[in-house]
Design an enzyme around this catalytic site. Structure first.
Site, PDB file in Angstrom:
ATOM      1  N   GLU A   1      -1.592   8.463  -6.294  1.00  0.00           N
ATOM      2  CA  GLU A   1      -1.474   7.854  -7.620  1.00  0.00           C
ATOM      3  C   GLU A   1      -2.444   8.544  -8.583  1.00  0.00           C
ATOM      4  OE1 GLU A   1      -2.063   3.636  -7.223  1.00  0.00           O
ATOM      5  OE2 GLU A   1      -0.457   3.399  -5.772  1.00  0.00           O
TER       6      GLU A   1
ATOM      7  N   ARG B   1       0.841  -1.194   0.000  1.00  0.00           N
ATOM      8  CA  ARG B   1       0.000   0.000   0.000  1.00  0.00           C
ATOM      9  C   ARG B   1       0.877   1.246   0.000  1.00  0.00           C
ATOM     10  NH1 ARG B   1      -3.456  -2.662  -1.455  1.00  0.00           N
ATOM     11  NH2 ARG B   1      -5.524  -3.094  -0.598  1.00  0.00           N
TER      12      ARG B   1
ATOM     13  N   HIS C   1       1.332   0.253 -10.056  1.00  0.00           N
ATOM     14  CA  HIS C   1       0.308  -0.458  -9.282  1.00  0.00           C
ATOM     15  C   HIS C   1      -0.302  -1.600 -10.095  1.00  0.00           C
ATOM     16  CE1 HIS C   1      -2.701   0.148  -5.750  1.00  0.00           C
ATOM     17  NE2 HIS C   1      -2.520  -1.135  -6.005  1.00  0.00           N
TER      18      HIS C   1
END
Length: 547
Positions: A261, A232, A283
């Site tokens: 992000e 995370r 990601h």
């Protein structure tokens, strides 16, 4: 029942929902906020990913909504508190991408220590400078896994196959579980960091873990260690990591997740002087066809089960499923609710503290997964006791999801403890106190081998009665004629006694009585008892309301 699908989800999951004859599936992706508020109004269930914001306003507009499923692990786009207060189950799919995330972690780890991306860029630019890319092998190196959950365990097992020595830091797991994962459990994070050649993170982002590795903690790292974060964004101070790489404290870092992000070009880990030592991916840890299909199926199947009244798993705001508990534990869950309900009737003041004590082998903690998406880590029995207690003042709409949040809102301190069994193999105790009250009310109960619930102690008085139907409880002076008087008053009111129990406390001159009544007791009868000089107090409890 209408199920609304608002994000692009694998057809494997949507098709599963469509095959349920009692569900009507409506796929509407790319909705504006205005259209979303309209669409959720008559939805019974929702299947989403990260693109649908389910905040308090949207959940408030969804008057019929009973369950929401997220085809993925994170539920950052869902207001868990608002959903819980409305009795909406929030489901995720934490196991569907376990292997994908595990393999990406290994890919990042290998690429980092062998400088694979940098070597490819060198070849692609026409260079052939092998000396620039001297690497490190994994065999014989020490790995520190921070967070030994599903993914951390799989990473540990695979790194053992590489010949690595694996240690783990996780305050929520047992040594036995670490042993099964092939990891040495360490209790001090700074000490664990000082020994590790490679550190990999596998914990959720919570208030406890945010910036778990900040500048001060990173200073404990072994000189020249490598850091991998595929868990995370926000778990580490990214600027501090950049500085640690720049100074040589860390030999390199590989990140798939970021605190914010998409990543901006001025991100500290994108600095030109770090390109040879840092690997970043956008990601993509769960981006495999198998994982996307799996999370869709897991989310959809549990959503369908929740709507259709069948057993389901992975409810992040309900860390236990009553239907999946064993018969014995389900009996104690119901008993805990009744005991909280009974204790609140006896206290008759605003509760400021509740303590639930679990005694016996049935309540052993084990390795049950902890739900980090909610701000509490209580056993099902503590949650049930809270629910029963709060139902007295807030009505039956209090549910297992909202009870802990409601207790927090009201400033009620919640304590849970475990102990050994004694006279009873398994015993459950609930104690509640009002503000400034030292004694409070304590209720203890058990479930017999035959599955029958019993209250066995009230404030130190050993007594045994069944918490069912209408029960008259009273505290009286222990002298002749009191019980006869109580029976006469009830008989004149037309109330038939089904069972009677009496408990004494040695040397007190007092007793507690419990009368089970076949029918209701009129309020004027209770008033008569309260006015009687032989009775200190009398309370009617209708357990039928707590079923």
């Amino acid at each position: 029942m209408k199920v609304l699908v608002t994000d692009t989800v694998s057809e494997a999951g949507v098709g599963l929902l469509r095959r349920e004859k009692d569900l009507q599936v409506e796929v509407r992706t790319g909705l504006t906020r205005e259209k979303l508020l309209e669409a959720v109004a008559d939805a019974d269930g929702m299947l989403t990913r990260s693109g649908t914001p389910l905040d308090s306003e949207v959940l408030g507009a969804a008057k019929k909504l009973r369950a929401v499923a997220r085809a993925g692990v994170g539920v950052d786009n869902i207001d868990i508190g608002a959903a819980s207060r409305r009795g909406i189950v929030v489901i995720n799919a934490p196991t569907g991408n376990t292997l994908a995330a595990t393999e990406h972690t290994l890919a990042m780890m290998l690429s980092l220590v062998r400088k694979v991306p940098q070597a490819w860029n060198s070849v692609a630019s026409g260079e052939w400078k092998r000396s620039r890319f001297m690497g490190m092998q994994l065999s014989g190196k020490r790995l520190l896994v921070i967070g030994l959950g599903r993914i951390g365990t799989q990473v540990s097992l695979r790194c053992r196959a590489f010949g690595m020595d694996v240690s783990a830091y996780d305050p929520y797991i047992s040594k036995e579980k670490a042993d099964r994962a092939g990891a040495q459990l360490l209790v001090d994070l700074a000490g664990a960091l000082s020994l590790a050649d490679i550190v990999t993170l596998h914990v959720p982002l919570t208030a406890e873990t945010r910036k778990l590795l900040d500048a001060s903690v990173l200073r404990a790292c072994k000189q020249g260690a490598f850091l991998v974060n595929c868990a995370r964004g926000g778990l580490v101070d990214e600027e501090a990591v950049a500085e640690a790489v720049r100074s040589g404290l860390l030999s390199g870092a590989a990140f798939d997740v970021f605190n914010g992000e998409p990543v901006r070009m001025d991100h500290p880990l994108l600095a030109p002087d770090l390109r040879e030592k840092v690997i970043l991916t956008p990601h993509i840890g769960a981006n495999t066809e198998e994982a996307q299909s799996a999370v869709a199926v897991i989310a959809a199947s549990n959503l369908a089960a929740a709507l259709l009244g069948k057993p389901y798993e992975h409810a992040v705001n309900l860390p236990f499923s009553e239907q999946l508990l064993s018969d014995g534990r389900r009996g104690y869950l119901s008993l805990a609710r009744k005991m909280g309900y009974l204790a609140a009737h006896l206290l008759r003041e605003p509760v400021k503290e509740i303590r639930v004590t679990l005694r016996g082998p049935l309540f052993s903690k084990g390795d049950d997964p902890i739900c980090f998406e909610v701000p509490y880590h209580y056993s099902p029995f503590t949650v049930a006791g809270l629910k029963g207690m709060l139902e007295v003042s807030h009505g039956p709409e209090v549910n297992y999801m909202s009870a802990p949040l409601l207790a927090s809102d009201k400033g009620i301190a919640v304590e849970e403890s475990r102990g050994e069994g004694g006279t009873y193999k398994n015993l459950l105790e609930v104690t509640i106190r009002a503000a400034g009250c030292r004694e409070g009310v304590t209720v203890a109960g058990t479930v017999t081998e035959e599955g029958r619930q019993r209250v066995v102690n009230l404030n130190g008085y050993w007594i045994e009665f069944v918490p069912e139907g209408t029960v008259l409880l009273f505290n009286n002076h222990d002298r002749p004629g009191v019980i006869g008087k109580v029976g006469t008053i009830l008989g004149e009111a037309g109330s038939n006694i089904a069972n009677f129990a009496l408990g004494r406390k040695n040397g007190s001159g007092l007793a507690v009585g419990a009368l089970q009544i076949d029918n209701d007791i009129p309020p004027k009868v209770i008033d008569t008892f309260k006015a009687d000089a032989d009775l200190l107090w009398a309370v009617k409890v209708n357990f039928s309301e707590a079923l």
